[in-house]
Design an enzyme around this catalytic site. Structure first.
Site, short mmCIF file in Angstrom:
data_model
loop_
_atom_site.label_atom_id
_atom_site.label_comp_id
_atom_site.label_asym_id
_atom_site.label_seq_id
_atom_site.Cartn_x
_atom_site.Cartn_y
_atom_site.Cartn_z
N ARG A 33 0.84 -1.21 0.00
CA ARG A 33 0.00 0.00 0.00
C ARG A 33 0.88 1.26 0.00
NH1 ARG A 33 -3.20 -3.55 -0.72
NH2 ARG A 33 -4.83 -4.29 0.69
N GLU A 177 -13.89 -14.42 9.90
CA GLU A 177 -13.81 -13.92 8.52
C GLU A 177 -13.42 -15.02 7.52
OE1 GLU A 177 -10.95 -10.78 7.73
OE2 GLU A 177 -11.64 -10.56 5.67
N LYS A 219 -17.63 -11.77 9.28
CA LYS A 219 -17.10 -10.83 8.27
C LYS A 219 -16.92 -11.60 6.96
CE LYS A 219 -13.24 -7.78 7.27
NZ LYS A 219 -12.39 -6.70 7.77
N SER A 261 -14.46 -5.45 1.91
CA SER A 261 -14.67 -4.86 0.58
C SER A 261 -13.99 -5.69 -0.51
CB SER A 261 -14.25 -3.40 0.52
OG SER A 261 -12.89 -3.21 0.82
N GLY A 262 -12.90 -6.35 -0.20
CA GLY A 262 -12.34 -7.38 -1.08
C GLY A 262 -11.85 -6.96 -2.45
N GLY A 263 -11.64 -5.66 -2.67
CA GLY A 263 -11.17 -5.23 -3.98
C GLY A 263 -12.24 -4.50 -4.79
#
Ligand code: 13P
Length: 340
Positions: A33, A177, A219, A261-263
């Site tokens: 990031r 998750e 999640k 959100s996964g992309g």
């Protein structure tokens, strides 16, 4: 186990207008990031980035909890305040990612299993001392022609259940998750079939390990086509498939579902969440967000590693938090992207 403590944490996290900020990128992920904005991933830069996020004025209006990485939980901001206290002062519950990432599942090419159970109880006790009140463990399931295998689903579900049981013994709310990845060109129908199988395996394992469903949060991914699949489904189609899948697999005792959100793009993640919350049928669980990239990306881009950009970056985070708060209430519209 103290039910009162677990229930208090869940009530705070599931506040009706709020969701969770996932800021628990592991060392490898945060390096990626920061590299995207040409900032070196030094301990100081990682700390400055998280300080920028968590000191955003008014963040607690829309964010109920923040998931931290272990290094961050042990850091202090420039004025000497520990990170967990920075969050508590904003009315935000501090949480901690406790898994140790994935490893290949032997004999099952391209499947992985999440590690980190050894010594987990001791680590959790330390994190609790440092202020963490909830935890997260992520299982990763990749869709391919022959994957995920049944063994991959079973082993990941078992690990999630053992983790959740250990958390509850220590009065830490477990976020469970199981992430079915968006990578690939599979259809929404294939994602629906895999997600349904995975959630069945997860809730079976949770039952076998006596995890109290009232004292955990889920999640999951949304049921959505692979990133490379065309066409992509509309928010209404995503909500319809996701809600149908959850109604078959997630017991009503689970208090809350917090999507990753996964992309998905920022706006897509908000539009999709909102579509779930305007769905005509009433659902037994709340449907909220626990977004990483879909909350942070605009702030990361605005920040660029410079103290001069902190206010602009915080405004960008505040805006996404506000829009997702609207989505959590089924009130998000595309026009808000410009108006806010
Ligand atoms: P994303 O929302 O970027 O998928 O991150 C959420 C998360 O915590 C993944 O484990």
């Amino acid at each position: 186990m103290s039910s009162a403590e677990l229930e208090k944490t869940i009530t705070e996290l599931a506040a009706p207008t709020k969701g969770i900020l996932a800021a628990d990128e592991s060392s490898g992920t945060i390096e990626k990031r920061l590299k995207s904005i040409n900032v070196a991933s030094t301990e100081e830069n990682r700390c400055n980035y998280r300080e920028m996020l968590f000191t955003t004025p008014g963040l607690g209006e829309f964010i109920s909890g923040v998931i931290l990485y272990e290094e961050t939980l042990k850091q202090k901001i420039k004025d000497g305040t520990p990170m967990a206290q920075v969050l508590s002062r904003q009315g935000i519950v501090p949480g901690i990612k406790v898994d140790k990432g994935t490893a290949p599942l032997a004999n099952f090419p391209d499947d992985s299993v999440t590690q980190g159970l050894d010594g987990l109880a001791n680590r959790l006790a330390e994190y609790k001392q440092l202020g963490a009140r909830f935890a997260k463990w992520r299982a990763v399931l990749r869709i391919g022609e022959k994957i995920p295998s049944q063994s991959c689903m079973v082993e990941n579900a078992r690990a999630l259940a053992r983790y959740a049981a250990i958390c509850q013994e220590l009065d830490i709310v477990p976020i469970v998750e199981p992430e079915v990845l968006m990578d690939g060109n599979h259809s929404l129908e294939r994602c629906a079939a895999v997600t349904e199988q995975v959630l069945h395996a997860v809730f079976h394992a949770l039952h076998q390990h006596r995890v109290k469903l009232e004292h955990m949060l889920l999640k999951p991914n949304m049921v959505i086509a692979g990133m490379d699949h065309r066409p992509q489904a509309s928010p209404e189609q995503v909500a319809k498939a996701t809600i149908a899948c959850f109604r078959r697999t997630v017991p009503a005792a689970v208090p809350g579902i917090f999507f990753l959100s996964g992309g998905q793009s920022d706006a897509m993640a908000s539009a999709n969440l909102s579509a779930h919350n305007v769905w005509p049928e009433r659902q037994p669980w709340c449907l909220s967000f626990s977004y990483g990239r879909a909350l942070q990306t605009p702030a990361l881009k605005a920040w660029q590693g410079s103290a001069a950009n902190v206010a602009a970056a915080q405004q960008a985070l505040y805006k996404r938090a506000r829009l997702n708060s609207a989505a959590r209430q089924g009130k998000y519209t595309a026009a808000m992207e410009i108006a806010f």
